[in-house]
Design a protein around this motif. Sequence first.
Motif, short mmCIF file in Angstrom:
data_model
loop_
_atom_site.label_atom_id
_atom_site.label_comp_id
_atom_site.label_asym_id
_atom_site.label_seq_id
_atom_site.Cartn_x
_atom_site.Cartn_y
_atom_site.Cartn_z
N PRO A 75 0.83 -1.21 0.00
CA PRO A 75 0.00 0.00 0.00
C PRO A 75 0.87 1.26 0.00
CG PRO A 75 -0.76 -1.57 1.65
CD PRO A 75 0.55 -2.08 1.14
N LEU A 76 0.45 2.24 -0.78
CA LEU A 76 1.18 3.50 -0.84
C LEU A 76 1.05 4.26 0.47
CD1 LEU A 76 0.25 4.78 -4.42
CD2 LEU A 76 2.41 3.80 -3.68
N ARG A 77 2.12 4.88 0.86
CA ARG A 77 2.11 5.74 2.04
C ARG A 77 2.23 7.18 1.58
NH1 ARG A 77 5.90 8.28 4.77
NH2 ARG A 77 7.58 7.17 3.71
N GLU A 78 1.33 8.02 2.04
CA GLU A 78 1.35 9.41 1.61
C GLU A 78 2.63 10.10 2.09
OE1 GLU A 78 -1.46 13.43 1.91
OE2 GLU A 78 -2.02 11.57 2.96
N ARG A 79 3.17 10.93 1.25
CA ARG A 79 4.37 11.69 1.61
C ARG A 79 4.08 12.62 2.79
NH1 ARG A 79 8.42 12.30 -2.36
NH2 ARG A 79 7.94 11.31 -4.35
N ARG B 293 11.51 5.82 -0.62
CA ARG B 293 12.16 6.99 -1.26
C ARG B 293 13.67 6.76 -1.39
NH1 ARG B 293 7.08 8.00 -1.76
NH2 ARG B 293 5.99 8.88 0.02
N VAL B 294 14.30 6.34 -0.29
CA VAL B 294 15.74 6.16 -0.33
C VAL B 294 16.10 4.92 -1.15
CG1 VAL B 294 15.89 4.85 1.83
CG2 VAL B 294 17.84 6.19 1.08
N GLU B 295 15.24 3.88 -1.13
CA GLU B 295 15.51 2.68 -1.91
C GLU B 295 15.46 2.99 -3.41
OE1 GLU B 295 16.53 -0.11 -0.84
OE2 GLU B 295 16.16 0.05 1.32
N ARG B 296 14.50 3.80 -3.82
CA ARG B 296 14.42 4.17 -5.25
C ARG B 296 15.57 5.08 -5.65
NH1 ARG B 296 8.95 3.52 -4.20
NH2 ARG B 296 8.69 5.61 -3.33
N LEU C 70 26.21 6.28 1.83
CA LEU C 70 25.21 6.72 2.80
C LEU C 70 24.39 7.84 2.17
CD1 LEU C 70 27.33 6.96 6.08
CD2 LEU C 70 26.20 4.96 5.10
N LEU C 71 23.06 7.76 2.31
CA LEU C 71 22.18 8.78 1.76
C LEU C 71 21.17 9.23 2.79
CD1 LEU C 71 21.16 7.68 -1.87
CD2 LEU C 71 22.84 9.39 -1.19
N PHE C 72 20.87 10.53 2.78
CA PHE C 72 19.78 11.12 3.54
C PHE C 72 18.80 11.69 2.51
CE2 PHE C 72 22.37 12.32 7.61
CZ PHE C 72 22.74 10.98 7.74
N VAL C 73 17.58 11.13 2.44
CA VAL C 73 16.60 11.51 1.42
C VAL C 73 15.35 12.05 2.11
CG1 VAL C 73 15.16 10.71 -0.50
CG2 VAL C 73 17.48 9.81 -0.22
N ASP C 74 14.91 13.23 1.70
CA ASP C 74 13.72 13.85 2.30
C ASP C 74 12.47 13.13 1.82
OD1 ASP C 74 12.44 16.07 3.80
OD2 ASP C 74 11.63 16.54 1.83
N ASP C 75 11.56 12.81 2.74
CA ASP C 75 10.35 12.07 2.40
C ASP C 75 9.36 12.92 1.62
OD1 ASP C 75 8.72 9.48 3.02
OD2 ASP C 75 7.35 11.11 3.52
N ALA C 76 9.29 14.20 1.90
CA ALA C 76 8.30 15.07 1.25
C ALA C 76 8.66 15.40 -0.19
CB ALA C 76 8.14 16.36 2.05
N THR C 77 9.95 15.44 -0.51
CA THR C 77 10.38 15.90 -1.84
C THR C 77 11.21 14.90 -2.63
OG1 THR C 77 12.41 16.89 -0.95
CG2 THR C 77 10.43 18.27 -0.96
N SER C 78 11.64 13.79 -2.00
CA SER C 78 12.60 12.84 -2.60
C SER C 78 13.95 13.48 -2.90
CB SER C 78 12.03 12.22 -3.89
OG SER C 78 10.92 11.40 -3.60
N GLU C 79 14.24 14.59 -2.28
CA GLU C 79 15.51 15.32 -2.47
C GLU C 79 16.61 14.66 -1.65
OE1 GLU C 79 17.29 19.77 -1.36
OE2 GLU C 79 15.18 19.26 -1.03
N ILE C 80 17.78 14.46 -2.26
CA ILE C 80 18.93 13.98 -1.51
C ILE C 80 19.51 15.17 -0.74
CG2 ILE C 80 21.24 13.00 -1.64
CD1 ILE C 80 20.42 11.45 -4.08
N PRO D 77 7.12 19.97 -2.35
CA PRO D 77 6.37 19.50 -1.19
C PRO D 77 4.93 19.98 -1.24
CG PRO D 77 7.76 21.35 -0.58
CD PRO D 77 8.11 21.02 -2.02
N ILE D 78 4.07 19.28 -0.51
CA ILE D 78 2.66 19.67 -0.48
C ILE D 78 2.50 21.05 0.14
CG2 ILE D 78 0.40 19.04 0.45
CD1 ILE D 78 1.28 16.11 0.34
N LEU D 79 3.25 21.30 1.21
CA LEU D 79 3.23 22.62 1.85
C LEU D 79 4.62 23.26 1.73
CD1 LEU D 79 1.26 21.83 5.15
CD2 LEU D 79 0.38 22.86 3.05
#
Length: 422
Positions: free
Chosen positions: A135-139, A254-257, A167-177, A300-302
């Motif tokens: 199931p999709l999880r909303e950003r 997000r980080v896996e993709r 090592l990666l840090f990826v934002d959940d709202a934007t998929s930005e590294i 991002p949404i907001l």
Amino acid sequence: MAENRIVTMSIEEIKRSEILKMADEKRITQSKGASRLGITERHFRRLLKRYRTQGPEGIISGHRGRTSNNRMPEKKKEKILNKIKKEYYDFGPTLASEKLAERDGIEVSKETVRQIMIEVGLHQPKTRKKDRIHPLRERRKRRGELVQIDGSYHAWLEDRADKACLLLFVDDATSEILAGEFVIHESFEAYSALCKRYFQEHGLPEAFYSDRFSVFRVNQSNVTTTDAQTQFERALAELGIELLCAMSPQAKGRVERAYQTLQDRLIKEMRLVGINDYQKANAFLVTYIPVYNQNFAVQPILPIDCHEPLRPENDLELIFSEKETRTLNKNLHFQFERTIYQIITDRPAYALQKREVTVCKSSTGKITVLLNHEPLAFKRFIRQPKRAPLTPGKALEWKPAADHPWRTYGKKLNGKPVGVPN
């Protein structure tokens, strides 16, 4: 109109022929026929006239069997194919078309490149397989509200160097590294160094989302207390950052993709510029991350950034030190890593006896001793190592010194023993 003639027609052309036949036999109006075909009445009359003079064959497109006017010249196709075979043989069609435009000045669509690569066997069309439905999880709605962190061991420089961990840090709202670095091993020290750089550049996020790796979570079954923390958990708690642990790789998609994309694109980008060691790879990664974010990040949404700026009391070097507790004895001593530490203080000894202190060891090896978050002065005494034990089975040998009186014991001079003490 010829009888018993076989005409090859598409499904769409058969549909048109049936509707035109009905209009020709006055069973429907031309307006209704045009509406059914989704065309104008003028174009319907044009088709009907052709149907009456040529029959169903007149509905067939006149371009069938002819060479397209937009067909690529053979010389250009051969040039593209030679470039792909020489430099982009293992690229995907999308990346190959981008590099042809960027490096060689050849503008060609990714679909055209895909067809060329399939034709010569350099690309296999993907077959869709049955996947388990997740199931999709909303950003999250705001940047910095949740940051997914992970490490991926891979042959990032192919056969030009050993495997390493990205090592990666990826934002959940934007998929930005937000941060990334190549390291030898996935460890507390590696994550600490990247966190310090990330916090100084962007600020403190609200939460991290990770897997259940031992750096992030205590996994030993024999740990009975629920308060057990790893060094990384403890450091984030001091900064007020929540740490969430996912139950599956799909949960932190997000980080896996991002890794899936980088394992295709980043590897080939570093090959094209001739990077052969991870020091240069880290320097290249700094310039590549903005390019990646430009192509793959979303809005991002907001439009709110949840990162909080670092406060003056946030001593990152001290917070990301390895911390352990020790108890002072009656002489205000304690031992840490084979070294004895003597606390130096003007206060009476009884005020500190049996008190617990926190020993902090930074990434540079600096030792800080804290009591109630206040540093204490100390002096260190390094314990000398014990002598190596004798080899088992080997007898102890004693050899007298050269000037020892017993050296000549047993020898005689003028018939009398020499070297015997009086």
